[in-house]
Design an enzyme around this catalytic site. Sequence first.
Site, PDB file in Angstrom:
ATOM      1  N   HIS A 168      -1.066   2.961  -3.119  1.00  0.00           N
ATOM      2  CA  HIS A 168      -0.107   3.317  -2.059  1.00  0.00           C
ATOM      3  C   HIS A 168       0.217   4.793  -2.224  1.00  0.00           C
ATOM      4  O   HIS A 168       0.699   5.199  -3.297  1.00  0.00           O
ATOM      5  CB  HIS A 168       1.169   2.482  -2.194  1.00  0.00           C
ATOM      6  N   ASP A 178      -2.470   0.865  -7.843  1.00  0.00           N
ATOM      7  CA  ASP A 178      -1.330   0.376  -7.050  1.00  0.00           C
ATOM      8  C   ASP A 178      -0.297   1.487  -6.797  1.00  0.00           C
ATOM      9  O   ASP A 178      -0.325   2.110  -5.738  1.00  0.00           O
ATOM     10  CB  ASP A 178      -0.697  -0.843  -7.732  1.00  0.00           C
ATOM     11  N   HIS A 187      -2.059  -7.848   0.935  1.00  0.00           N
ATOM     12  CA  HIS A 187      -1.506  -8.236  -0.360  1.00  0.00           C
ATOM     13  C   HIS A 187      -1.213  -9.736  -0.292  1.00  0.00           C
ATOM     14  O   HIS A 187      -0.537 -10.201   0.646  1.00  0.00           O
ATOM     15  CB  HIS A 187      -0.182  -7.524  -0.637  1.00  0.00           C
ATOM     16  N   GLU A 199       0.240 -12.036  -5.323  1.00  0.00           N
ATOM     17  CA  GLU A 199       0.809 -11.154  -6.357  1.00  0.00           C
ATOM     18  C   GLU A 199       2.002 -11.895  -6.963  1.00  0.00           C
ATOM     19  O   GLU A 199       1.973 -12.288  -8.125  1.00  0.00           O
ATOM     20  CB  GLU A 199       1.243  -9.815  -5.736  1.00  0.00           C
TER      21      GLU A 199
HETATM   22  N1  ADE Z   1       4.133  -1.649  -1.931  1.00  0.00           N
HETATM   23  C1  ADE Z   1       3.879  -0.765  -2.905  1.00  0.00           C
HETATM   24  N2  ADE Z   1       3.456  -1.412  -4.009  1.00  0.00           N
HETATM   25  C2  ADE Z   1       3.416  -2.726  -3.729  1.00  0.00           C
HETATM   26  C3  ADE Z   1       3.050  -3.893  -4.431  1.00  0.00           C
HETATM   27  N3  ADE Z   1       2.641  -3.865  -5.701  1.00  0.00           N
HETATM   28  N4  ADE Z   1       3.154  -5.081  -3.815  1.00  0.00           N
HETATM   29  C4  ADE Z   1       3.598  -5.140  -2.553  1.00  0.00           C
HETATM   30  N5  ADE Z   1       3.937  -4.080  -1.833  1.00  0.00           N
HETATM   31  C5  ADE Z   1       3.851  -2.866  -2.413  1.00  0.00           C
HETATM   32 ZN    ZN Z   2      -0.050  -2.780  -3.723  1.00  0.00          ZN
END
Ligand code: ADE
Ligand code: ZN
Length: 317
Positions: A11, A270, A189, A192
């Site tokens: 990101h 990330d 995503h 997670e």
């Molecule tokens: N935005 C930035 N990092 C993130 C992550 N690890 N999971 C979800 N959204 C995000």
């Molecule tokens: Zn992410």
Amino acid sequence: MASDWCELHVHIEGTLEPAMIFDRARANGIELADPDEASLALRYEFRDLQSFLDLYYENMRVLRTEADFYELTAAYLRRAATAGVGHVELFVDPQAHSARGVPAGTVLRGVHRALDTVGAEAGVTGGIIACVVRDQPVASADAMLDDVLGSGVPILGLGLDSAEVGYPPSLFARTFERARDAGLHVVAHAGEEGGPDYVWEALDVLGAERIDHGIRSLEDPALVRRLGSEQIPLTVCPLSNVRLRAVPSIEEHPLPKMLDLGLKVTINSDDPAYFGGYLDDNLEALRDAFGFDPDVFRTLAANSVAASFISGAPARA
Ligand code: ADE
Ligand code: ZN
């Protein structure tokens, strides 16, 4: 290190280092909650995804102008080149900026200009994946897609990020359908903090070509079979998973199991400014924890190239 890695899950706002936070705050006349970097650093201890997101959104308030996004992206590209990254598919959160009055076009032009100029100097090619901030309303996601498509900036794909649990992919079925119709690649995503059902929905409802994280997929044998047989790429972020407590430690990370199961995993940073490092730091942590030999790293690098959108072909058929 040779530039043979593609970074597919980073990101751009997560590359905002503390020094740049203070620099941009000064430049833009923004008051920060912390007097100095040492005080800010004390807040980089996270309980879970939400506790990180709170700081991530707070810090990005210092980004206001096209030049801010240019400088942020330029700094990432120079650092990524030293980590061996030759290609990056960069996540951007336009809604997080438009909510503060910074238009999507301002953000995208800054990122794109840096990819074009600094990317060429640093030997890193790249593209932009605009992400739906899933804890904002669906109407905001649709407006963001309109803004992005109307910005005139070339975009590689649409992604889905931010707080996962309680915000299933199916909420955004229509937004992603519109993105696919517009010729964008689609990633999400999932898995997670959310369970395997989020991954199934990302695949079946959104048509995701890659799953970002996806580590909780291992809880569902049928999903593991699907991911393996279709070789659907998973963009895994080991240091992120440890820092957000999705896994208890790097030694207990499921990456070796994922490789043993024949899953197409890639390694990514990330939000490197928050989680203790860039792609090379993630690779070093894996080497230290698991003693992987060079063949494993060659497989991971080859996976990252195969899973990228460089070729123009979908990452999965
Ligand atoms: N935005 C930035 N990092 C993130 C992550 N690890 N999971 C979800 N959204 C995000
Ligand atoms: Zn992410």
